[in-house]
Scaffold this active site. Structure first.
Site, PDB file in Angstrom:
ATOM      1  N   HIS A 185       0.813  -1.224   0.000  1.00 41.43           N
ATOM      2  CA  HIS A 185       0.000   0.000   0.000  1.00 41.43           C
ATOM      3  C   HIS A 185       0.845   1.271   0.000  1.00 41.43           C
ATOM      4  CE1 HIS A 185      -4.060  -1.779   0.656  1.00 41.43           C
ATOM      5  NE2 HIS A 185      -3.304  -2.815   0.951  1.00 41.43           N
ATOM      6  N   ASP A 394       3.478   9.451  -1.364  1.00 47.60           N
ATOM      7  CA  ASP A 394       2.301   8.688  -0.930  1.00 47.60           C
ATOM      8  C   ASP A 394       2.050   7.571  -1.935  1.00 47.60           C
ATOM      9  OD1 ASP A 394       0.084   8.121   0.671  1.00 47.60           O
ATOM     10  OD2 ASP A 394      -0.585  10.195   0.722  1.00 47.60           O
TER      11      ASP A 394
HETATM   12  P1  ADQ Z   1      -2.906   6.177   4.446  1.00 52.85           P
HETATM   13  O1  ADQ Z   1      -1.503   6.605   4.585  1.00 52.85           O
HETATM   14  O2  ADQ Z   1      -3.677   5.984   5.699  1.00 52.85           O
HETATM   15  O3  ADQ Z   1      -3.045   4.854   3.567  1.00 52.85           O
HETATM   16  P2  ADQ Z   1      -4.891   7.491   2.612  1.00 52.85           P
HETATM   17  O4  ADQ Z   1      -4.864   6.687   1.369  1.00 52.85           O
HETATM   18  O5  ADQ Z   1      -5.091   8.937   2.387  1.00 52.85           O
HETATM   19  O6  ADQ Z   1      -3.586   7.327   3.502  1.00 52.85           O
HETATM   20  O7  ADQ Z   1      -6.072   6.958   3.483  1.00 52.85           O
HETATM   21  C1  ADQ Z   1      -6.428   7.594   4.678  1.00 52.85           C
HETATM   22  C2  ADQ Z   1      -7.833   7.171   5.077  1.00 52.85           C
HETATM   23  O8  ADQ Z   1      -8.038   7.591   6.411  1.00 52.85           O
HETATM   24  C3  ADQ Z   1      -8.883   7.809   4.205  1.00 52.85           C
HETATM   25  O9  ADQ Z   1      -9.933   6.907   3.996  1.00 52.85           O
HETATM   26  C4  ADQ Z   1      -9.333   9.008   5.047  1.00 52.85           C
HETATM   27  O10 ADQ Z   1     -10.687   9.362   4.864  1.00 52.85           O
HETATM   28  C5  ADQ Z   1      -9.110   8.515   6.457  1.00 52.85           C
HETATM   29  N1  ADQ Z   1      -8.756   9.656   7.324  1.00 52.85           N
HETATM   30  C6  ADQ Z   1      -7.642  10.405   7.273  1.00 52.85           C
HETATM   31  N2  ADQ Z   1      -7.688  11.392   8.183  1.00 52.85           N
HETATM   32  C7  ADQ Z   1      -8.859  11.267   8.814  1.00 52.85           C
HETATM   33  C8  ADQ Z   1      -9.497  11.995   9.869  1.00 52.85           C
HETATM   34  N3  ADQ Z   1      -8.942  13.057  10.451  1.00 52.85           N
HETATM   35  N4  ADQ Z   1     -10.709  11.551  10.263  1.00 52.85           N
HETATM   36  C9  ADQ Z   1     -11.271  10.473   9.678  1.00 52.85           C
HETATM   37  N5  ADQ Z   1     -10.730   9.755   8.684  1.00 52.85           N
HETATM   38  C10 ADQ Z   1      -9.537  10.150   8.264  1.00 52.85           C
HETATM   39  C11 ADQ Z   1      -2.101   3.917   3.017  1.00 52.85           C
HETATM   40  C12 ADQ Z   1      -1.087   4.537   2.049  1.00 52.85           C
HETATM   41  C13 ADQ Z   1      -1.804   5.319   0.972  1.00 52.85           C
HETATM   42  C14 ADQ Z   1      -2.799   4.415   0.241  1.00 52.85           C
HETATM   43  C15 ADQ Z   1      -3.676   3.663   1.225  1.00 52.85           C
HETATM   44  C16 ADQ Z   1      -4.512   2.589   0.536  1.00 52.85           C
HETATM   45  O11 ADQ Z   1      -0.170   5.360   2.766  1.00 52.85           O
HETATM   46  O12 ADQ Z   1      -0.880   5.852   0.027  1.00 52.85           O
HETATM   47  O13 ADQ Z   1      -3.636   5.211  -0.576  1.00 52.85           O
HETATM   48  O14 ADQ Z   1      -2.920   3.013   2.236  1.00 52.85           O
HETATM   49  O15 ADQ Z   1      -3.707   1.722  -0.181  1.00 52.85           O
END
Ligand code: ADQ
Length: 494
Positions: A185, A394
């Site tokens: 991921h 990312d």
């Molecule tokens: P993350 O690094 O966690 O994921 P991201 O893909 O943006 O990053 O996902 C974050 C998730 O957490 C989103 O669904 C978002 O809505 C939720 N989230 C973030 N901040 C929040 C908050 N304050 N309150 C509620 N919800 C919140 C890892 C990798 C990414 C990759 C994903 C999936 O780092 O690059 O996209 O896995 O593979």
């Protein structure tokens, strides 16, 4: 007994022919926090990209999800998430418990102080040591044994992410004919960087136990094949996306992850949401609202984003007193010192910007250090004129896709880092280099002052792209590649 925290409103529209008899998902954490009070077990959905993507998949296919509970409290050895699903399938959790030492060495140590920074190109944050590595090996073994003990013929084992990179080969040793997939991921770095890991050989060996190794982007997949080519004598094809290991062909591919668009659109148009959106806008009293949503992590570029906002406000006095940036930061890895010190710096910077530009109307930056329910998040997405998704590196970034799909009225503008995997698909965002403060500041200004016609046209293109390649497409794309990989497992390369 089922402990479903939310009703099964809808399932993904998956091609049933591609589904295995049983899906065994393996990840560091379970998708739910398990709370026990007396006889009652309640589940609370975890936060983060992997859960957002994979939970709807498991709700549709059923199967077993193996993962750490995230706490030291004893829990039942099996918990059913959804009692009865179409075709008699059920979705069950298989909790693994970790000792405090394992958490501190395997999880906080090797996974999050060595691999996470290295794979995000932050080599200066990396801490490698033998004890953390030994714990990483033994916890990977623990996961592998648990899966092997529950495995039945016809199951498909799908291992996720950087915490468990040794598990594919460990399972393969016990189950030579098992169908095994692995998805990373986070980004995979180029060989020059990867080789900084003193156990680089073992990691490669571990991953090559899978039939299929998936990454978010072609450049990550290429980095992996180039790394294996640099470090081993194994036959490979960069363009064909395969390697050969012990007479087996291992397929390597790119599978850009996505979100459950139907679910997000439903949340964005649910009854009462218009009032919530209005309440958010009334609360801030700003003409222009921008939003940032991230786990509090140094890879997400929050400090550079705030710095760019300060530059933008200084350069464009016309928007002072009319613009508010809302930063919703979910607490993450709070036991790792790099995360604690980042929190302090962010708070200091928010105070500085508000001190410098506040008092002229609305608040310049509203910073909230908390997680929000998905419904609430979607109301914020809808209320925001722009989303600032500016990570320094990312894998994909699901927030960018969630923001786009939540814009059901076709409005809103996305500012997106060129270093997020999502930038390959979302070419109609305002793409920025977050390392260059001035251009980031100008990118944000451009987004919030863009004509309605241009904004709507860009958003329409992005919505279409995310809709076409949603989470259904991602799962099917991966499972199809897995089926092909297994079919060609014993083929000699052409
Ligand atoms: P993350 O690094 O966690 O994921 P991201 O893909 O943006 O990053 O996902 C974050 C998730 O957490 C989103 O669904 C978002 O809505 C939720 N989230 C973030 N901040 C929040 C908050 N304050 N309150 C509620 N919800 C919140 C890892 C990798 C990414 C990759 C994903 C999936 O780092 O690059 O996209 O896995 O593979």
């Amino acid at each position: 007994m089922s402990h479903d925290p939310e009703p099964l409103t809808a399932r993904l529209r998956l091609d049933r022919k591609l589904l295995p008899r049983r899906l065994l998902v393996v990840s560091n954490r379970l998708p739910y926090q398990i709370r026990i009070a007396g006889d009652e077990v309640t589940l609370e959905r975890g936060l983060g990209g992997l859960v957002t993507a994979m939970d709807p998949v498991m709700r549709s296919t059923g199967g077993l999800w193996f993962g750490w509970t995230g706490s030291h409290h004893p829990v039942p050895s099996s918990i059913q998430v959804a009692e009865r699903m179409g075709g008699g399938v059920s979705y069950e959790l298989r909790p693994l418990e970790l000792s405090q030492t394992e958490v501190s060495r395997y999880y906080l140590g090797y996974a999050n102080k060595a691999i996470w920074p290295l794979f995000h190109y932050f080599q200066e944050h990396c801490e490698f040591n033998d004890e953390d590595w030994e714990s990483y090996c033994s916890v990977n073994r623990k996961f592998a044994s648990k899966v092997v003990s529950e495995y039945r013929d016809g199951d498909y084992v799908w291992i996720h992410d950087y915490h468990l990179m040794l598990v594919p080969a460990m399972i393969r040793r016990d189950l030579p004919d098992a169908d095994i997939g692995f998805f990373l991921h986070i980004p995979f770095p180029p060989p020059e960087l990867f080789q900084i890991a003193h156990n680089a050989d073992d990691i490669i060996e571990g991953l090559l136990g899978a039939d299929l190794i998936g990454f978010h982007t072609p450049s990550n997949a290429r980095n992996f094949v180039r790394t294996v080519a640099t470090m081993t004598e194994l036959p490979y094809s960069v363009s064909g996306g395969w390697l050969r290991k012990d007479g087996r062909r291992v397929k390597v591919g790119d599978f850009p992850i996505s979100i459950d668009c139907d679910h997000f659109e439903r949340m964005a148009s649910r009854p009462g949401i218009d009032d919530e959106v209005r309440a958010i806008r009334d609360n801030y009293r700003a003409e222009v609202l921008a939003i940032g949503v991230d786990r509090l992590d140094y890879t997400k570029g929050i400090l550079k984003r705030l710095n760019a906002i300060e530059i933008m406000l200084a350069r464009h006095p016309d928007i002072q007193g009319k613009f508010t940036f809302i930063q919703l930061s979910a607490p993450s890895r709070t036991k790792v010192s790099a995360y604690r010190s980042l929190r302090g710096k962010i708070e200091q910077m928010v105070g500085h910007i508000n001190g410098r530009f506040g008092g002229k109307g609305c608040l310049p930056v509203d910073y909230r250090y908390e997680g929000h329910a998905q419904e609430e998040l979607v109301a914020y997405y809808r209320a925001a004129d722009a989303a600032l998704v500016t990570p320094l590196r990312d894998g994909m970034n699901l927030v960018a896709k969630e923001y786009v799909i939540s814009q059901i009225d076709g409005n809103g503008c996305l500012v997106l880092s060129q270093f997020a995997g999502a930038s390959r698909e979302l070419t109609h965002a305002i793409q920025v280099n977050p390392y260059h403060a001035e251009s980031l500041a100008e990118g944000i200004y451009r987004a919030i002052t863009m004509s309605v016609t241009e904004r709507r046209s860009r958003m329409a293109r992005m919505r279409q792209i995310v809709r076409n390649n949603d989470i259904n497409w991602w799962v099917e794309h991966f499972l199809r590649a897995q089926r092909d990989a297994v079919r060609h497992r014993d083929n000699q390369p052409q």
